[in-house]
Design a protein around this motif. Structure first.
Motif, short mmCIF file in Angstrom:
data_model
loop_
_atom_site.label_atom_id
_atom_site.label_comp_id
_atom_site.label_asym_id
_atom_site.label_seq_id
_atom_site.Cartn_x
_atom_site.Cartn_y
_atom_site.Cartn_z
N ARG A 1 0.82 -1.20 0.00
CA ARG A 1 0.00 0.00 0.00
C ARG A 1 0.86 1.26 0.00
N LEU B 1 3.58 1.85 -1.74
CA LEU B 1 4.42 2.02 -2.93
C LEU B 1 3.99 3.20 -3.79
N SER B 2 4.99 3.92 -4.34
CA SER B 2 4.65 4.94 -5.32
C SER B 2 5.72 4.93 -6.42
N VAL B 3 5.37 5.52 -7.55
CA VAL B 3 6.22 5.46 -8.74
C VAL B 3 7.61 6.02 -8.47
N GLN C 1 10.12 4.70 -6.71
CA GLN C 1 10.83 4.16 -5.55
C GLN C 1 11.59 2.89 -5.92
N VAL D 1 9.54 0.75 -8.75
CA VAL D 1 8.11 0.85 -9.03
C VAL D 1 7.92 1.73 -10.27
N ARG E 1 5.19 2.92 -13.67
CA ARG E 1 3.80 2.92 -14.13
C ARG E 1 3.76 2.23 -15.49
N LEU F 1 0.46 0.49 -11.48
CA LEU F 1 1.80 0.38 -10.92
C LEU F 1 2.26 -1.06 -11.07
#
Ligand code: ADP
Ligand code: MG
Length: 704
Positions: free
Chosen positions: A64, A66-68, A70, A131, A133, A138
């Protein structure tokens, strides 16, 4: 070894460190061939094949969070395996992973068939990657992954401090890491300890076995740091032990006692138009004492350009001569040998000391005659290039060998010259100031004298960096200086790939200066292709002031001494190394006039080039310059460690580990003082390691 993480059953250690890798369980002949490509033949090779770095993959990130963009390590259960898109059987494998916080798509590269076979729903997987897109979703693009098998808490590729090795064709990171794991697991424990217990306790160093494990597969940062410290210590200790042994060999050897009354020295001092600086006096006293002592001198004379090393060397030559011996002076290039010849003639011949030159350029009958005179002892001071160490040159009684600009010679050439006499005194001179850490390493077998003071009356050289747009103003300035009676060097870079191109660039520059800037002055050209006589002729005319502007390739780098030349223009300054620029600059500022060094540079500089030029503008201090240069180039490049004849480090970094070096050096000296041949049982491991590390380079007759 902690033992806590050892898995049972897989670890068996047949044979010792010399075991060929193909016999290691799980390696076999094919993989052994791959490892051989990396130069790894035995278990020991592999144990000391240390990772380039470690990646911290210990912290697990929940899906939850995670973001682009990283780079993360995650762990989850395989919830699904996507089928390949139609018609794209080779597309990367996409998995769906589930953890306590949600689901995540993971893209794995590599053989799809293989991956689909080993990765099954329900298995737990640790993945490491970035990570990204992909089509509005993702996905974690995994650079590494690892199955977490039931009950096995041993992770290699993810979820730990993960070692990253230098890979090669056919030997990818995962495979290599797995093979290293096998070797380390099976053999590190059995690595024989090399350090005496007392020493380890005093320096708080962990054991070798534990250090090897910790250097490859540490469980914590603290373990990795302790492992590194231990192995760095070993690097330095083994080097310093070897150097200490070389030194005691010298001081224990019977040398020549050269202790004349000093009449020649007094006469030279009386004839000099100046008095020696305090630094020169101090250094001369050190050399004088060594020469009079009954063991061979083995001393480094270090001094910035223009600090007055040559005069000190001349005093040493006179002392040897008065004591009835010959002296040899070895320079790295012909032009420098010729320069020394001229200087020594000027200083010594009025005192009745014969000086002669030996270079490859001296040929035929002349050469034979000169050799005969040297062998007969008629020539007291022989100046030359490495041609001096050729076998045919024989001295009657060589008492003193002076090696100039030693950083260009290897330990072996130095030894070659020494072998021309029976334990002659050796004085090594260098104009490249060397930071202490490096000096302790590279010249660890020498005593060091430093000329840390310039003769009085020198005005520091003003250094300016300018771009092409300023060329007209620069030329105007050069004209003014020449009109005021000064002389100018214009230096063009050598691009070693093509001598023809270099020559053309220098020739064009000279022609343009002659026709466009100095139509009424004499412009000369000096370059590497000129024969000895032509070079001499130009240098003689420049020295006499008949040539006003000397265009040159870097052959003027060291040693040339013309006080009236007070301006230097360096073309394409960004192409020169920092030490080289500093050496060049040392050609000016040798007279009473204000002197200038103008660095003409490209409009756009690389970061390194920019730092080099900045350093030149910021300081005239050779030691500061050397430190920046060492930082920029690293010790290997800076000194050419490969040619130095010294063993290479496995891990140590001279810039970073200076403090450990000092400790190791003290310990090495204490060990050798107490047990010169390392014969005590407690030193057996150390002795073995020392011999292995120095291989043939250290002639350990007394140790082996
Ligand atoms: P290095 O070889 O260290 O670069 P040199 O020995 O060539 O320096 O000396 C540089 C110049 O300084 C020479 O012209 C030399 O004659 C002169 N020199 C040397 N010692 C002194 C001194 N004590 N006082 C004044 N000038 C000196
Ligand atoms: Mg000199």
């Amino acid at each position: 070894m902690t033992g806590a993480r050892q898995t049972s059953g897989t670890t068996r250690a047949p044979g010792g460190p010399a075991t060929p890798l193909q016999y290691v369980k799980g390696i076999g002949p094919h993989r052994a061939d791959l490892l051989a490509k990396k130069g790894l033949a035995t278990v020991e090779d592999a144990l000391f094949f240390l990772p380039l770095r470690h990646e911290d993959r210990t912290r697990l990130t929940p899906f939850r969070a995670l973001s682009v963009g990283q780079t993360v390590t995650c762990e989850g259960t395989i919830a699904g395996v996507s089928p390949p898109p139609p018609g794209r059987a080779r597309a990367p494998l996409v998995l769906l992973l589930k953890d306590a916080t949600g689901f995540m798509s993971v893209t794995l590269f590599g053989g799809r068939t293989y991956l689909a076979r080993v990765l099954k729903r329900g298995q737990r997987l640790v993945v490491h990657g970035r990570v990204e897109r992909y089509r509005d979703r993702l996905t974690l693009q995994a650079s590494d992954w690892e199955l977490v098998e039931g009950g096995d808490d041993e992770r290699l590729h993810a979820g730990r401090l993960t070692p990253v090795y230098s890979t090669t064709e056919g030997l990818g990171q995962r495979l290599l890491r797995s093979l290293m794991w096998r070797v380390v697991e099976a053999y590190a424990r059995a690595a024989p300890e090399t350090l005496p217990d007392a020493l380890r306790a005093r320096r708080r160093l962990i054991g070798l076995a534990e250090a090897l494990r910790g250097a490859h597969f540490p469980d914590t940062d603290a373990q990795r740091a302790a492992a590194r410290r231990r192995l760095v210590f070993d690097d330095f200790l083994l080097l310093q032990l070897g150097l200490a042994i070389l030194r005691t060999r010298t001081t224990r050897a019977r040398g020549l006692r050269m202790d004349p009354r000093g009449e020649l020295v007094a006469r030279l001092r009386g004839a000099l138009p100046f008095t020696l600086t305090r630094a020169q006096e101090r250094v001369w006293a050190e050399i004088r004492r060594d020469m009079a002592a009954p063991y061979p001198m083995h001393r480094l004379l270090q001094g910035d350009v223009g600090s007055g090393k040559t005069v000190v060397a001349a005093l040493a030559v006179l002392t040897a001569v008065e004591a009835g011996y010959q002296a040899a002076v070895m320079a790295p290039t012909e032009i420098l040998a010729e320069q020394h010849l001229a200087t020594f003639r000027r200083l010594l011949e009025p005192l009745g000391v014969r000086v002669a030159l030996v270079t490859a350029g001296v040929k035929g009958r002349e050469r034979a005659a000169r050799r005969a005179a040297i062998a007969a002892g008629e020539i007291a001071c022989v100046v030359g290039t490495h041609a001096l160490v050729e076998e045919q040159v024989e001295f009657r009684r060589l008492g003193l060998a002076i090696v100039d600009e030693q950083h260009r010679f290897g330990v072996h050439q130095r030894a070659g010259l020494r072998a021309k006499g029976e334990q002659p005194d050796v004085l090594v001179m260098t104009a490249t100031p060397i930071p202490r850490t490096l000096a302790l390493t590279v010249y660890g077998d020498l005593d060091v004298s430093v000329l840390d003071e310039l003769p009085p009356g020198r005005t520091p050289v003003v250094t300016a960096a300018r771009t092409e747009a300023k060329r007209p103003q620069i030329y105007e300035f050069l004209r003014e200086q020449v009109a005021a009676g000064r002389q100018v060097y214009v230096v063009c870079p050598l691009v070693e790939e093509s001598e023809a191109v270099d020559l053309k660039a220098a020739t064009d520059t000279a022609r343009r200066l002659q026709t466009e800037v100095f139509p009424d002055r004499a412009v000369g050209l000096l370059h590497g292709r000129l024969g000895g006589e032509a070079k001499d002729e130009i240098m003689r005319r420049f020295n006499a002031g008949d040539v006003h502007v000397l265009v040159s390739t870097t052959v003027i780098e060291v040693g040339i001494d013309i006080p009236n030349a007070s301006v230097m223009l360096v073309e394409h300054a960004e192409r020169f190394g920092l030490s080289q620029l500093h050496q060049l600059r040392g050609r000016v500022g040798r007279g009473p006039w204000k002197s200038y060094c103008i660095l003409l540079m490209a409009d756009h500089l690389s970061e390194d080039a920019d730092r080099r030029i900045q350093a030149m503008v910021a300081t005239n201090d050779g030691f500061k310059i050397a430190e920046v240069d060492l930082e920029l180039r690293g010790p290997g490049e800076f000194f050419g460690t490969r040619q130095s004849g010294l063993p290479e480090f496995r891990l140590a970094d001279l810039l970073r580990d200076g403090a450990v070096l000092e400790e190791a050096r003290r310990d090495a000296q204490a060990l050798i003082a107490a047990d010169p041949d390392l014969r005590a049982p407690a030193h057996a491991g150390l002795r073995r390691a020392l011999l292995a590390r120095w291989r043939g380079k250290l002639d350990l007759a007394s140790v082996g």
